[in-house]
Design an enzyme around this catalytic site. Structure first.
Site, PDB file in Angstrom:
ATOM      1  N   LYS A   1       0.839  -1.199   0.000  1.00 58.33           N
ATOM      2  CA  LYS A   1       0.000   0.000   0.000  1.00 58.33           C
ATOM      3  C   LYS A   1       0.878   1.255   0.000  1.00 58.33           C
ATOM      4  O   LYS A   1       1.939   1.291   0.619  1.00 58.33           O
ATOM      5  CB  LYS A   1      -0.925  -0.006   1.221  1.00 58.33           C
ATOM      6  CG  LYS A   1      -2.002  -1.083   1.102  1.00 58.33           C
ATOM      7  CD  LYS A   1      -2.973  -1.043   2.248  1.00 58.33           C
ATOM      8  CE  LYS A   1      -3.870   0.137   2.252  1.00 58.33           C
ATOM      9  NZ  LYS A   1      -5.028   0.082   1.354  1.00 58.33           N
TER      10      LYS A   1
ATOM     11  N   THR B   1       0.500   4.014   1.515  1.00 61.13           N
ATOM     12  CA  THR B   1       0.687   4.629   2.831  1.00 61.13           C
ATOM     13  C   THR B   1       2.017   4.193   3.442  1.00 61.13           C
ATOM     14  O   THR B   1       2.760   5.011   3.988  1.00 61.13           O
ATOM     15  CB  THR B   1      -0.481   4.265   3.771  1.00 61.13           C
ATOM     16  OG1 THR B   1      -1.690   4.759   3.193  1.00 61.13           O
ATOM     17  CG2 THR B   1      -0.296   4.851   5.156  1.00 61.13           C
ATOM     18  N   TYR B   2       2.332   2.902   3.340  1.00 56.22           N
ATOM     19  CA  TYR B   2       3.611   2.403   3.865  1.00 56.22           C
ATOM     20  C   TYR B   2       4.770   2.787   2.944  1.00 56.22           C
ATOM     21  O   TYR B   2       5.838   3.193   3.409  1.00 56.22           O
ATOM     22  CB  TYR B   2       3.560   0.885   4.071  1.00 56.22           C
ATOM     23  CG  TYR B   2       2.865   0.495   5.352  1.00 56.22           C
ATOM     24  CD1 TYR B   2       3.427   0.798   6.582  1.00 56.22           C
ATOM     25  CD2 TYR B   2       1.649  -0.177   5.350  1.00 56.22           C
ATOM     26  CE1 TYR B   2       2.796   0.452   7.775  1.00 56.22           C
ATOM     27  CE2 TYR B   2       1.015  -0.527   6.534  1.00 56.22           C
ATOM     28  CZ  TYR B   2       1.589  -0.215   7.737  1.00 56.22           C
ATOM     29  OH  TYR B   2       0.972  -0.554   8.911  1.00 56.22           O
TER      30      TYR B   2
ATOM     31  N   THR C   1       2.651 -15.090   3.958  1.00 56.63           N
ATOM     32  CA  THR C   1       3.748 -14.533   4.733  1.00 56.63           C
ATOM     33  C   THR C   1       4.151 -13.206   4.102  1.00 56.63           C
ATOM     34  O   THR C   1       4.364 -13.125   2.897  1.00 56.63           O
ATOM     35  CB  THR C   1       4.951 -15.502   4.778  1.00 56.63           C
ATOM     36  OG1 THR C   1       4.544 -16.682   5.486  1.00 56.63           O
ATOM     37  CG2 THR C   1       6.136 -14.876   5.492  1.00 56.63           C
TER      38      THR C   1
ATOM     39  N   GLU D   1       6.628  -9.705   4.100  1.00 55.50           N
ATOM     40  CA  GLU D   1       7.943  -9.193   4.484  1.00 55.50           C
ATOM     41  C   GLU D   1       7.897  -7.678   4.424  1.00 55.50           C
ATOM     42  O   GLU D   1       7.480  -7.100   3.423  1.00 55.50           O
ATOM     43  CB  GLU D   1       9.029  -9.722   3.542  1.00 55.50           C
ATOM     44  CG  GLU D   1      10.434  -9.359   3.980  1.00 55.50           C
ATOM     45  CD  GLU D   1      11.048  -8.241   3.170  1.00 55.50           C
ATOM     46  OE1 GLU D   1      11.954  -7.556   3.688  1.00 55.50           O
ATOM     47  OE2 GLU D   1      10.627  -8.021   2.027  1.00 55.50           O
TER      48      GLU D   1
END
Length: 188
Positions: free
Chosen positions: A111, A113-114, A135, A137
């Site tokens: 996303k 935002t990150y 999973t 990362e």
């Protein structure tokens, strides 16, 4: 091959248990506070990060080897937030459990935002007939500690449906990550 819409995602989740738990709408708050959005979007599904994290540490001065990964290179935490040290990374898993149909391939993108904070979310494609918790990362590319929020959106899965089913699926070839539960480390 075609990209699938929100209508298709809802139908597959409701009739084939493709995503569990499934959120049919885009959630942006819990009534009390703003959240990083998750749930069904126009042409994808925004996945959430669970509260189980493995934070990389170099305390043992191990060599990072994908064929012989040392599990002692991680510190396990269970929390609503995860602080990733500068220039390091953490592993987590999705809240959602996926069951990918035989004629579908997914691509997952972090996303914005990150990404705008220097936190990169990396997920490999979910192959036809793969199932399990994904999973995740998280790479902190900054010289400062970075915060990840559990139970909020972290990445978007985009679904591509083929005109015909694949000849050999992930399940057929007995892929090593089939049915994974929790945060799964590399397997040789």
């Amino acid at each position: 091959m075609s990209i699938k819409s929100d209508r298709w995602i809802r139908l597959m989740a409701e009739t084939h248990a493709m995503i569990e738990p499934f959120e049919p709408n885009q959630i942006r708050s819990n009534g009390e506070q703003r959240l990083i959005s998750f749930g069904t979007s126009s042409y994808g599904y925004d996945i959430r990060c669970a509260d189980e994290f493995k934070i990389f540490t170099n305390i043992n001065s191990a060599i990072v080897d994908p064929k012989n990964f040392d599990a002692n290179s991680f510190v396990d935490i269970k929390s609503d937030i995860c602080i990733i040290p500068p220039n390091s990374f953490a592993l987590a898993r999705t809240v959602e459990y996926f069951r990918i149909p035989r004629d579908v391939l997914t691509i997952c993108l972090g996303k914005s935002t990150y990404a705008r904070c220097g936190i990169i979310v990396n997920v490999t494609p979910l192959e036809p007939e793969w199932e399990g918790h994904v999973t995740l990362e998280f790479s902190n590319t900054t010289p400062l500690p970075a915060k990840i929020y559990a139970n909020e959106g972290v990445a978007q899965v985009i679904f591509f449906e083929s005109d015909e089913p694949c000849e050999v699926s992930y399940k057929d070839r007995e892929g090593k990550y089939q049915g994974q539960q929790g945060v799964t480390l590399p397997k040789a």
